[in-house]
Design a protein around this motif. Structure first.
Motif, short mmCIF file in Angstrom:
data_model
loop_
_atom_site.label_atom_id
_atom_site.label_comp_id
_atom_site.label_asym_id
_atom_site.label_seq_id
_atom_site.Cartn_x
_atom_site.Cartn_y
_atom_site.Cartn_z
N LYS A 132 43.97 59.45 36.65
CA LYS A 132 42.78 58.66 36.90
C LYS A 132 43.17 57.40 37.68
O LYS A 132 44.30 56.93 37.60
N PRO A 133 42.21 56.83 38.42
CA PRO A 133 42.52 55.60 39.15
C PRO A 133 43.01 54.52 38.20
O PRO A 133 42.63 54.46 37.04
N HIS A 134 43.85 53.67 38.72
CA HIS A 134 44.38 52.58 37.92
C HIS A 134 43.24 51.74 37.37
O HIS A 134 42.21 51.55 38.01
N VAL A 135 43.44 51.25 36.16
CA VAL A 135 42.39 50.46 35.51
C VAL A 135 41.99 49.27 36.36
O VAL A 135 40.81 48.95 36.50
N ARG A 136 42.98 48.63 37.00
CA ARG A 136 42.67 47.46 37.82
C ARG A 136 41.86 47.85 39.05
O ARG A 136 41.01 47.09 39.50
N ASP A 137 42.12 49.03 39.58
CA ASP A 137 41.34 49.49 40.73
C ASP A 137 39.89 49.68 40.34
O ASP A 137 38.98 49.31 41.08
N ARG A 192 41.04 43.04 43.72
CA ARG A 192 42.32 43.41 43.11
C ARG A 192 43.40 42.37 43.40
O ARG A 192 44.22 42.05 42.54
N LEU A 193 43.38 41.82 44.60
CA LEU A 193 44.35 40.78 44.94
C LEU A 193 44.13 39.53 44.10
O LEU A 193 45.10 38.85 43.72
N MET A 194 42.87 39.21 43.81
CA MET A 194 42.61 38.05 42.95
C MET A 194 43.18 38.29 41.56
O MET A 194 43.70 37.37 40.92
N GLU A 216 45.71 40.61 40.67
CA GLU A 216 47.16 40.83 40.64
C GLU A 216 47.95 39.68 41.24
O GLU A 216 48.98 39.28 40.68
N ARG A 217 47.51 39.16 42.36
CA ARG A 217 48.30 38.14 43.05
C ARG A 217 47.89 36.73 42.66
O ARG A 217 48.75 35.85 42.47
N ASP A 218 46.56 36.50 42.53
CA ASP A 218 46.09 35.15 42.21
C ASP A 218 46.02 34.90 40.71
O ASP A 218 45.74 33.78 40.29
N LYS A 219 46.25 35.97 39.92
CA LYS A 219 46.26 35.86 38.45
C LYS A 219 44.91 35.39 37.89
O LYS A 219 44.86 34.61 36.95
N ARG A 220 43.82 35.87 38.49
CA ARG A 220 42.50 35.60 37.95
C ARG A 220 42.12 36.74 37.00
O ARG A 220 42.38 37.90 37.29
N THR A 221 41.46 36.42 35.92
CA THR A 221 41.02 37.46 35.00
C THR A 221 39.69 38.03 35.47
O THR A 221 38.88 37.30 36.09
N LYS A 250 35.40 35.89 51.19
CA LYS A 250 35.00 34.49 51.06
C LYS A 250 35.07 34.03 49.61
O LYS A 250 35.44 32.89 49.32
N LEU A 251 34.74 34.94 48.69
CA LEU A 251 34.84 34.60 47.28
C LEU A 251 36.27 34.26 46.91
O LEU A 251 36.53 33.27 46.20
N ARG A 252 37.22 35.07 47.38
CA ARG A 252 38.63 34.80 47.08
C ARG A 252 39.09 33.50 47.73
O ARG A 252 39.83 32.71 47.13
N GLU A 253 38.66 33.27 48.95
CA GLU A 253 39.07 32.07 49.68
C GLU A 253 38.60 30.80 48.97
O GLU A 253 39.34 29.82 48.90
N LYS A 254 37.39 30.82 48.43
CA LYS A 254 36.80 29.62 47.83
C LYS A 254 36.86 29.62 46.30
O LYS A 254 36.26 28.74 45.67
N PHE A 255 37.58 30.58 45.73
CA PHE A 255 37.52 30.74 44.27
C PHE A 255 37.93 29.48 43.53
O PHE A 255 37.26 29.05 42.57
N GLY A 256 39.03 28.85 43.92
CA GLY A 256 39.49 27.65 43.23
C GLY A 256 38.45 26.54 43.27
O GLY A 256 38.20 25.86 42.26
#
Length: 315
Positions: A199-204, A240-242, A244-249, A275-281
């Motif tokens: 099955k696809p990865h849970v994070r995916d 997914r990058l947010m 895995e890489r940005d450590k956002r829940t 844009k959401l990832r770019e401005k998330f902080g």
């Protein structure tokens, strides 16, 4: 100097294992110096400059080590040192069994050894009118590159040399494998049933859910603003990058999505996952800055009322 091939069996050759380490390196270097017939001038000083320039070694003695080895018939096993027309030469034994000289490589100008050692030298008439094999003849073995059989384990069929090593010329001659040899062994017992696709990865799956949440929230406010043809996989990748890489829940991402799409200013600026990832902080900080003492989310109306109160009272 020319590019030549080397096979794994070189490192287990019973004759070379009895030689000094520098003699083994010298033997490899001789292939690069030799012409397309495996011959070169026997000039120890020149050979040292080309192959062992920085080593304190006696190349003439090393050449003697290589030349002393013979096969079961008493013929040279690695190299032959000989004279012709008053000059000294070296013949690498079985050179053409292990090397595939380039089709454009110049013909040898060095005479072959005497007929007494003809069995150790491949003369043109004994195999081809031209000792260089054409690309058509070696489409699977291009010149000056590692040939395929040098990349596979030594054949079990090398019965003539129990050690798995052949003599001379750049390594062992490995027996060709037939179609049956290449077939995988039959499994013992009952074969295992094919595994079901994972099955696809849970994070995916979570990333795709968040991507669809952002799209549906935007379209719920302004129907059709995000076209149906939008690539949700690309949006899911940003989610997914947010994670895995940005450590956002996922919970934090969902909270920011719902908040920014309810804010009069940010709802018109956050229209994609990128844009959401770019401005998330920035969104996270603004979201928490607008939380009042009671925990209720402050709105732009609260800020406007505070500004009017401050202008009127100066407090």
């Amino acid at each position: 100097m020319r590019a030549r091939n080397i096979k794994p069996g070189f490192f287990k050759n019973e004759h070379l294992l009895s030689c000094d380490p520098l003699a083994r390196i010298l033997f490899e270097g001789l292939w690069c110096m030799a012409d397309r017939e495996g011959r070169l001038e026997d000039r120890p000083n020149k050979i040292k400059i080309e192959i062992l320039p920085c080593d304190n070694s006696d190349v003439n003695a090393l050449l003697d080590q290589l030349a002393q080895w013979t096969d079961e018939d008493g013929e040279p096993a690695l190299i032959m040192r000989y004279q012709a027309d008053g000059k000294r030469y070296i013949q690498i034994v079985n050179f053409l069994k292990h090397q595939n000289p380039h089709v454009k490589e110049a013909k040898s100008s060095i005479p072959a050894p005497c007929l007494h050692h003809a069995c150790t030298v491949l003369e043109p008439d004994s195999h081809h009118a031209d000792t260089v094999q054409t690309p058509e003849q070696h489409s699977t073995s291009p010149a000056d590159s590692l040939i395929p059989d040098s990349l596979i384990p030594e054949s079990k069929n090398s019965s003539s040399h129990p050690s798995g090593c052949d003599k001379g010329g750049g390594g062992p001659v490995e027996a060709e494998k037939t179609g049956e040899d290449l077939q995988p062994p039959e499994p013992e017992g009952n074969p295992e049933p094919p595994s079901t696709p994972q099955k696809p990865h849970v994070r995916d799956a979570e990333a795709l859910r968040l991507a669809k949440l952002l799209r549906d929230t935007i379209n719920g406010r302004s129907p059709g603003l995000v076209p149906a043809t939008t690539n949700m996989k690309a949006w899911a990748k940003s989610m997914r990058l947010m994670i895995e890489r940005d450590k956002r829940t996922p919970a934090d991402i969902e909270a920011v999505i719902r908040w920014c799409q309810s804010d009069p200013f940010w709802c018109s600026n956050i229209l994609s996952a990128v844009k959401l990832r770019e401005k998330f902080g920035q969104l996270w900080d603004r979201m928490h800055a607008r939380a009042g003492p009671s925990g209720r989310q402050r709105t732009w109306m609260d800020e406007l009322n505070e500004e009017e109160t401050h202008a009127a009272t100066g407090v």
